[in-house]
Design a protein around this motif. Structure first.
Motif, PDB file in Angstrom:
ATOM      1  N   HIS A 332       0.679  -0.997  -0.389  1.00 62.48           N
ATOM      2  CA  HIS A 332      -0.144  -0.308   0.277  1.00 62.48           C
ATOM      3  C   HIS A 332       0.689   1.158  -0.208  1.00 62.48           C
ATOM      4  O   HIS A 332      -0.023   2.197   0.033  1.00 62.48           O
ATOM      5  CB  HIS A 332      -1.203   0.339   1.403  1.00 62.48           C
ATOM      6  N   THR A 333       1.970   1.279   0.419  1.00 61.01           N
ATOM      7  CA  THR A 333       3.235   2.354   0.019  1.00 61.01           C
ATOM      8  C   THR A 333       3.500   2.979  -1.361  1.00 61.01           C
ATOM      9  O   THR A 333       3.860   1.643  -2.085  1.00 61.01           O
ATOM     10  CB  THR A 333       4.248   2.251   0.474  1.00 61.01           C
ATOM     11  N   PRO A 334       2.522   4.245  -1.510  1.00 63.80           N
ATOM     12  CA  PRO A 334       3.428   4.628  -3.368  1.00 63.80           C
ATOM     13  C   PRO A 334       4.696   5.558  -3.113  1.00 63.80           C
ATOM     14  O   PRO A 334       5.556   5.649  -4.335  1.00 63.80           O
ATOM     15  CB  PRO A 334       2.338   5.835  -2.813  1.00 63.80           C
ATOM     16  N   GLY A 335       5.135   5.414  -1.795  1.00 69.26           N
ATOM     17  CA  GLY A 335       6.942   5.683  -1.714  1.00 69.26           C
ATOM     18  C   GLY A 335       7.903   4.211  -1.999  1.00 69.26           C
ATOM     19  O   GLY A 335       7.564   3.831  -2.040  1.00 69.26           O
ATOM     20  N   TRP A 336       9.142   5.350  -1.493  1.00 69.30           N
ATOM     21  CA  TRP A 336       9.929   4.195  -1.335  1.00 69.30           C
ATOM     22  C   TRP A 336      10.311   3.287  -0.445  1.00 69.30           C
ATOM     23  O   TRP A 336      10.333   3.657   0.628  1.00 69.30           O
ATOM     24  CB  TRP A 336      11.495   5.264  -2.119  1.00 69.30           C
ATOM     25  N   THR A 337      10.438   2.248  -0.331  1.00 72.16           N
ATOM     26  CA  THR A 337      10.196   1.201   0.490  1.00 72.16           C
ATOM     27  C   THR A 337      11.083  -0.081  -0.656  1.00 72.16           C
ATOM     28  O   THR A 337      11.263  -0.624  -0.842  1.00 72.16           O
ATOM     29  CB  THR A 337       8.443   0.690   0.981  1.00 72.16           C
ATOM     30  N   ARG A 338      12.204  -0.813   0.867  1.00 70.93           N
ATOM     31  CA  ARG A 338      12.349  -1.912   0.875  1.00 70.93           C
ATOM     32  C   ARG A 338      12.540  -2.294   2.289  1.00 70.93           C
ATOM     33  O   ARG A 338      12.151  -1.596   3.381  1.00 70.93           O
ATOM     34  CB  ARG A 338      13.731  -1.706   0.415  1.00 70.93           C
ATOM     35  N   GLN A 339      12.838  -4.250   2.169  1.00 73.44           N
ATOM     36  CA  GLN A 339      12.740  -5.306   2.985  1.00 73.44           C
ATOM     37  C   GLN A 339      13.660  -5.832   2.871  1.00 73.44           C
ATOM     38  O   GLN A 339      14.287  -6.545   1.995  1.00 73.44           O
ATOM     39  CB  GLN A 339      11.179  -5.918   2.921  1.00 73.44           C
ATOM     40  N   LEU A 340      14.316  -5.940   4.187  1.00 74.64           N
ATOM     41  CA  LEU A 340      15.527  -6.752   4.404  1.00 74.64           C
ATOM     42  C   LEU A 340      15.693  -7.491   5.125  1.00 74.64           C
ATOM     43  O   LEU A 340      14.674  -7.149   6.341  1.00 74.64           O
ATOM     44  CB  LEU A 340      16.952  -5.111   4.713  1.00 74.64           C
ATOM     45  N   THR A 341      16.446  -8.662   5.336  1.00 72.46           N
ATOM     46  CA  THR A 341      17.396  -9.215   6.548  1.00 72.46           C
ATOM     47  C   THR A 341      17.812  -9.993   6.894  1.00 72.46           C
ATOM     48  O   THR A 341      18.357  -9.799   6.115  1.00 72.46           O
ATOM     49  CB  THR A 341      16.098 -10.930   5.759  1.00 72.46           C
ATOM     50  N   LEU A 342      18.190  -9.712   8.298  1.00 74.61           N
ATOM     51  CA  LEU A 342      19.794  -9.923   8.671  1.00 74.61           C
ATOM     52  C   LEU A 342      19.843 -11.323   9.338  1.00 74.61           C
ATOM     53  O   LEU A 342      19.221 -11.452   9.928  1.00 74.61           O
ATOM     54  CB  LEU A 342      19.468  -8.901   9.751  1.00 74.61           C
ATOM     55  N   ALA A 343      20.750 -12.395   8.228  1.00 76.66           N
ATOM     56  CA  ALA A 343      20.639 -14.104   8.325  1.00 76.66           C
ATOM     57  C   ALA A 343      21.528 -13.409   9.413  1.00 76.66           C
ATOM     58  O   ALA A 343      22.240 -13.085  10.210  1.00 76.66           O
ATOM     59  CB  ALA A 343      21.085 -13.850   7.107  1.00 76.66           C
ATOM     60  N   GLY A 344      20.679 -14.896  10.642  1.00 73.39           N
ATOM     61  CA  GLY A 344      21.367 -15.689  11.643  1.00 73.39           C
ATOM     62  C   GLY A 344      20.476 -14.383  12.876  1.00 73.39           C
ATOM     63  O   GLY A 344      21.569 -14.505  13.876  1.00 73.39           O
ATOM     64  N   ALA A 345      20.084 -13.452  12.428  1.00 70.95           N
ATOM     65  CA  ALA A 345      19.746 -12.166  13.339  1.00 70.95           C
ATOM     66  C   ALA A 345      18.416 -13.179  14.422  1.00 70.95           C
ATOM     67  O   ALA A 345      17.510 -13.488  13.763  1.00 70.95           O
ATOM     68  CB  ALA A 345      19.498 -10.907  12.935  1.00 70.95           C
ATOM     69  N   GLU A 346      18.944 -12.718  15.427  1.00 70.59           N
ATOM     70  CA  GLU A 346      17.227 -12.578  16.729  1.00 70.59           C
ATOM     71  C   GLU A 346      17.176 -11.517  16.892  1.00 70.59           C
ATOM     72  O   GLU A 346      17.515 -10.105  16.272  1.00 70.59           O
ATOM     73  CB  GLU A 346      17.802 -12.768  17.695  1.00 70.59           C
TER      74      GLU A 346
END
Length: 417
Positions: A332-346
């Motif tokens: 639903h976001t018309p603006g800039w967005t990214r999703q990242l995952t830090l592998a091995g993190a809690e």
């Protein structure tokens, strides 16, 4: 400010269950913690945070802020809303100033006895660490490094059950790179807040988790907007400190409030999205593993309609409950967005736990439950690199490729979708 103590929280049966949920910390606030006798404990360990990586030394100054137009929403009989914030900034050398304390004595004692193992569920025995003596690499009220036109300003919001100090590693690193970063304790929702007169305000009993979270987020939005108002006073040459404490010369001139970002961990990340939705003064936001769904599973309004300004989502590895809210937000976001995952993190890997837990000699299973399997130095430097790159791009207009896709320099940071 008078001293108010809330009931001490107890342990969850499943220690790490639903660690990423805002509600998890609330559900832990039941019962009484009983610390071990002091005579049975070894000498506490003095901890050290990693040194900031930027070109500047870092100073910090605490501000006591009072909102004359607002009764305290958690304790309305106790007068006006009062907050403690810390302003981290690039310093022109140490200037003979002492190292800034990580936590003040009363706050450190409460963190040790209650917060670390009961609110945050870290499995750290009381008395294991000397939290007040933790080395910060930050100088109290150090001279301000001048900058024509001021520096971009970031607001840091901690997670539920976390004091504002629990993000010092990231905050100090951002300040060393040229940002002014303001950390906020949300009084009576924060686990402990020590005021200049030595009094300590602690978390209220939460009651119904859904109602508590909704209220806490609404209060955080109001608190953050009030802090921004007071920063504008500071930039205009007026001292906003309620006690009139002298501030480092040039601190107000260091603020460029035309370029404001907000970053938060857990419920602080949620608050970043909600505050951006309510206040257009915030130009860019970043959520470190914070939900955009309510305790009952419904979407928060910001997830339903998104944002028209840039927003970055960075999450822990493995099973997570942020999924539905984050997916809806991105859709639903018309603006800039990214999703990242830090592998091995809690969940706690985005806080000072990543730096401090390895120094405490905990059982390997407890350590892994706290901060995952990722190498701590890698987790810290990777997070710092991406947070800085994000704000450098959106607040400073700097070019870079780190947010365009996976980087061989930081293989643990994975791009989602």
């Amino acid at each position: 400010m008078t001293t108010h103590h809330s009931p001490a929280p107890g342990r969850r049966t499943a220690r790490r269950a639903a660690a990423t949920a805002c509600a998890a910390a609330v559900l832990a606030l039941l019962g009484t913690a009983v610390p071990a006798a002091a005579a049975d404990r070894p000498a506490p360990i003095r901890l050290t945070l990693p040194a900031p990586t930027g070109p500047y030394q870092v100073g910090v100054s605490a501000l006591h802020l009072v909102d004359p137009g607002r009764a305290d929403p958690w304790q309305p009989d106790h007068g006006r809303r009062e907050l403690m914030v810390s302003v981290f900034y690039p310093a022109a050398g140490a200037g003979g100033r002492p190292q800034a304390p990580y936590m003040l004595p009363a706050a450190a004692a409460h963190f040790d006895a209650v917060t670390a193992d009961d609110y945050l569920q870290l499995g750290v025995p009381a008395g294991r660490a000397d939290w007040a003596a933790t080395r910060t690499h930050v100088r109290q009220d150090a001279p301000v490094a001048p900058e024509r036109g001021g520096r971009p300003v970031l607001i840091y919001s901690p997670g539920l059950g976390e004091p504002r100090t629990w993000g010092t590693t990231l905050v100090a690193d951002l300040a060393s790179r040229g940002y002014v970063v303001v950390t906020v304790d949300h009084t009576y929702e924060a686990p402990e807040v020590q005021f200049p007169d030595g009094s300590l305000a602690t978390m209220v009993a939460p009651g119904d988790p859904d109602a508590f979270i909704r209220k806490a987020l609404a209060v955080r939005v109001d608190d953050t907007r009030f802090v921004l108002d007071r920063l504008h006073q500071l930039a205009a040459g007026r001292n906003p400190d309620a006690d009139g404490r002298a501030l480092p010369a040039g601190l107000g001139r260091a603020l460029d409030l035309s370029e404001v970002g907000m970053v938060g961990h857990s419920m602080g990340g949620t608050a970043a999205a909600l505050t951006m939705d309510a206040d257009r003064r915030i130009a860019a936001g970043l959520d470190l593993d914070g939900n955009l769904t309510n305790v009952d599973g419904s979407l928060m309004p910001v997830a339903e309609h998104g944002l028209d300004r840039p927003f970055l989502l960075v999450g822990k590895d493995g099973e997570t409950d942020t999924g539905p809210g984050w997916q809806a937000f991105r859709a639903h976001t018309p603006g800039w967005t990214r999703q990242l995952t830090l592998a091995g993190a809690e969940h706690a890997s985005f806080t000072d736990a990543e730096a401090l837990i390895p120094q405490l000699g905990l059982d390997p299973e407890v350590r892994a439950a706290d901060i995952g399997s990722i190498e701590p130095a890698v987790a810290i430097r990777t997070t710092e690199a991406y947070v800085a790159a994000y704000f450098d791009h959106w607040l400073r207009g700097r070019c870079g490729t780190l947010l365009d896709g996976p980087s061989p320099l930081y293989p643990e940071m994975e791009f989602v979708g």
